[in-house]
Design an enzyme around this catalytic site. Structure first.
Site, PDB file in Angstrom:
ATOM      1  N   LYS A 170       0.853  -1.206   0.000  1.00  0.00           N
ATOM      2  CA  LYS A 170       0.000   0.000   0.000  1.00  0.00           C
ATOM      3  C   LYS A 170       0.883   1.248   0.000  1.00  0.00           C
ATOM      4  O   LYS A 170       1.879   1.302   0.722  1.00  0.00           O
ATOM      5  CB  LYS A 170      -0.904  -0.038   1.248  1.00  0.00           C
ATOM      6  CG  LYS A 170      -1.973   1.052   1.282  1.00  0.00           C
ATOM      7  CD  LYS A 170      -2.851   0.875   2.523  1.00  0.00           C
ATOM      8  CE  LYS A 170      -3.936   1.937   2.634  1.00  0.00           C
ATOM      9  NZ  LYS A 170      -4.712   1.812   3.880  1.00  0.00           N
ATOM     10  N   SER A 176      -9.590   2.023   2.906  1.00  0.00           N
ATOM     11  CA  SER A 176      -8.767   2.752   1.970  1.00  0.00           C
ATOM     12  C   SER A 176      -7.811   1.873   1.172  1.00  0.00           C
ATOM     13  O   SER A 176      -7.322   2.286   0.131  1.00  0.00           O
ATOM     14  CB  SER A 176      -7.960   3.806   2.722  1.00  0.00           C
ATOM     15  OG  SER A 176      -7.079   3.187   3.655  1.00  0.00           O
ATOM     16  N   SER A 231      -9.535  -0.289   7.158  1.00  0.00           N
ATOM     17  CA  SER A 231      -8.984  -0.226   5.794  1.00  0.00           C
ATOM     18  C   SER A 231      -8.263  -1.469   5.302  1.00  0.00           C
ATOM     19  O   SER A 231      -7.916  -1.545   4.126  1.00  0.00           O
ATOM     20  CB  SER A 231      -8.051   0.964   5.661  1.00  0.00           C
ATOM     21  OG  SER A 231      -8.818   2.130   5.548  1.00  0.00           O
TER      22      SER A 231
HETATM   23  N1  GLN Z   1     -12.848   4.344   6.278  1.00  0.00           N
HETATM   24  C1  GLN Z   1     -12.295   4.821   7.516  1.00  0.00           C
HETATM   25  C2  GLN Z   1     -11.919   6.268   7.360  1.00  0.00           C
HETATM   26  O1  GLN Z   1     -12.202   6.809   6.358  1.00  0.00           O
HETATM   27  C3  GLN Z   1     -11.096   3.983   7.914  1.00  0.00           C
HETATM   28  C4  GLN Z   1      -9.892   4.259   7.113  1.00  0.00           C
HETATM   29  C5  GLN Z   1      -8.707   3.443   7.513  1.00  0.00           C
HETATM   30  O2  GLN Z   1      -8.803   2.423   8.187  1.00  0.00           O
HETATM   31  N2  GLN Z   1      -7.549   3.928   7.105  1.00  0.00           N
HETATM   32  O3  GLN Z   1     -11.377   6.881   8.218  1.00  0.00           O
END
Ligand code: GLN
Length: 491
Positions: free
Chosen positions: A80, A155, A179
């Protein structure tokens, strides 16, 4: 498609170790696959062809010299784009870091290299890991290999899609609110969030430092455990890294694969099986619970009433920390600089750079966080959210006095069409309804594919006490042994 891209990491490592195939061959097969499908999937932001082939050659040379290779040597991995990679572009899905080539490797990346894995490149993500669909990437969305018109989660949608599209057998993600697990669930892959502090944050571009947790993504539970073992463990460069041995997650995955859960007590989170989830998701979840029961697990329902407040607490704590962490992107130290024409003040250049470099969701988070921390509002927002966090931790602790692990669907809904939830931020935030409590508590959580709903993958989440990551692998591997792995229709 070459058969090598269909193999598990475990199978690839065995072939490389025995000399039946070379790491270079394995790497070429995956690079070819990326070349064939990534135009449609867009899992990668950067493919490091030369670096990957050089790393593969080094593995082959070590083998030829008679060295005993590690359990994942020669296996390709997609990383990532949130982790710093020496000399390799690192953007965090943002324009503000465009062109930045870090002068150092994140600890996780360094461990991957030392283990002889082959980094194929950097995967797409929502900007600064803020999002649940990868649509907030400044470089365009990733498409779900199950249905290219749908999102791959976020994400870390790029990492999950790379696995589902057979572009890589292993990937790294980061999980602040879901994410790793949510993309895993909607792409039919496995994603594990280790205990907070179990994996190093050194070199991970910070979003919310008290929540951010890098972790493994794979197509099956044993591969995820092997990757977990490689990347986890104490790192003196991360002040919140836990100085304790890593739980034996590989042994736990193997134990689970025997399909025997006798004596294991599991708790279904009552609040997460009510109205929150789609009927198709609930159907797959219920069938999986039957399978777990048949394998000997004792399953009860456990109410964790404060979990209902996790989402609002998270959306105060995470933006608050982000508003502080993202202050460093000032147009001076990294990447983009806008308006530096010799006539403007430093402040004007910073402001123009941030205006141009950050996308709308990132700006929204910075504004919410700044507001929540501002004098006069601090106690009402940030302070209250921290209290809720403590109550959530208490619910977890009380639950783990009665059961070994908690289970729930990973997500309330399956992969939605691209564009369906971007108009209203709250609709997007709901994707993480079931994953966020674990982050606030700090324990480990895994998503394992548990079935299909209208042809789309559904994930089951297993949550365990802090530093009991092995327990979640055991349960996940047992479920996998009953329901199998899931293959998307051919691309
Ligand atoms: N979807 C969540 C957010 O937007 C979690 C994102 C993540 O785990 N990086 O904050």
């Amino acid at each position: 498609m070459s058969d090598l891209t269909r193999m598990t990491a475990t199978e690839i490592a065995a072939l490389v170790a025995s000399g039946e195939t070379s790491a270079v061959e394995v790497t070429r097969a995956h690079l070819d696959r990326i070349a064939a499908v990534d135009e449609q999937v867009h899992a990668f932001l950067h493919v490091d062809t030369d670096g990957a082939l050089a790393a593969a050659r080094a593995v082959d040379e070590r083998r030829a010299a008679g060295e005993v290779l590690g359990p994942l040597a020669g296996v390709p991995v997609a990383v990532k784009d949130v982790l710093a990679t020496r000399g390799v572009p690192t953007t965090v899905g943002s324009k503000i870091l465009e062109g930045w080539r870090p002068p150092y490797d994140a600890t996780i990346v360094q461990r991957l290299r030392e283990a002889g894995t082959v980094m194929l490149g950097k995967t797409n993500m929502d900007e600064f890991a803020m999002g649940s669909s990868t649509e907030y990437s400044a470089y365009g969305p990733t498409h779900n290999p199950w249905d290219l018109s749908r999102i791959p989660g976020g994400s870390g949608g790029g990492s999950a899609a790379a696995l589902a599209a057979y572009e890589a057998p292993l990937a790294i993600g980061s999980d602040t609110g879901g994410s790793i697990r949510q993309p895993g669930a909607v792409t039919g892959t496995v994603g594990a969030k280790p205990t907070y502090g179990g994996t190093s944050r050194y070199g991970l571009v910070a979003f919310s430092s008290s929540l951010d947790t890098p972790g493994p993504c794979a197509r099956n539970v044993l591969d995820a455990a092997l990757l977990h073992q490689v990347i986890a463990g104490h790192d003196p460069r991360d002040s919140t890294s836990i100085p304790q041995p890593v739980p034996d997650v590989v042994a736990a995955a193997k134990l689970g694969a025997t399909g025997d859960l006798t004596g294991v007590r599991l708790g279904i989170v009552t609040e997460f099986v009510g109205e929150g989830a789609e009927p198709g998701v609930m159907a797959a979840f219920r069938e999986s619970v039957d399978a777990l029961t048949k394998m000997g697990a004792e399953v009860v329902e456990i109410s964790c009433p404060t979990f209902a407040y996790a989402l609002p607490a998270y959306y105060l704590i995470a933006p608050s920390e982000c508003s502080s962490n993202l202050a460093r992107f000032d147009g001076v130290r990294f990447g983009l600089r806008v308006g530096d024409d010799g006539n403007r003040s430093l402040e004007e250049v910073m402001s123009l750079t941030r205006e141009a470099g950050f996308g709308p969701e990132v700006k929204r988070r910075i504004m919410v966080g700044t507001y929540a921390l501002s004098s006069g509002y601090y106690d009402a927002y940030y302070g209250q959210a921290q209290k809720v966090r403590t109550l959530i931790t208490r619910d977890f602790t009380a639950a783990f006095e009665r059961v070994d692990a908690l289970i729930s669907p990973t997500t309330p809904f399956t992969a939605f069409p691209i564009g369906a939830r971007t108009a209203d931020p709250y609709q997007m935030y709901l994707a993480d309804l079931f994953t966020i409590p674990t982050n606030l508590y700090g324990g480990p959580g895994i998503s394992v594919p548990c079935g299909l709903s209208e042809g789309l993958p559904v994930g089951l989440q297993v949550m365990a006490p802090t530093m009991a990551d092995d327990r979640m692998y055991r349960v996940a591997a047992a479920l996998e042994s009953a329901v199998g792995t899931f293959t998307p229709p051919a691309l």
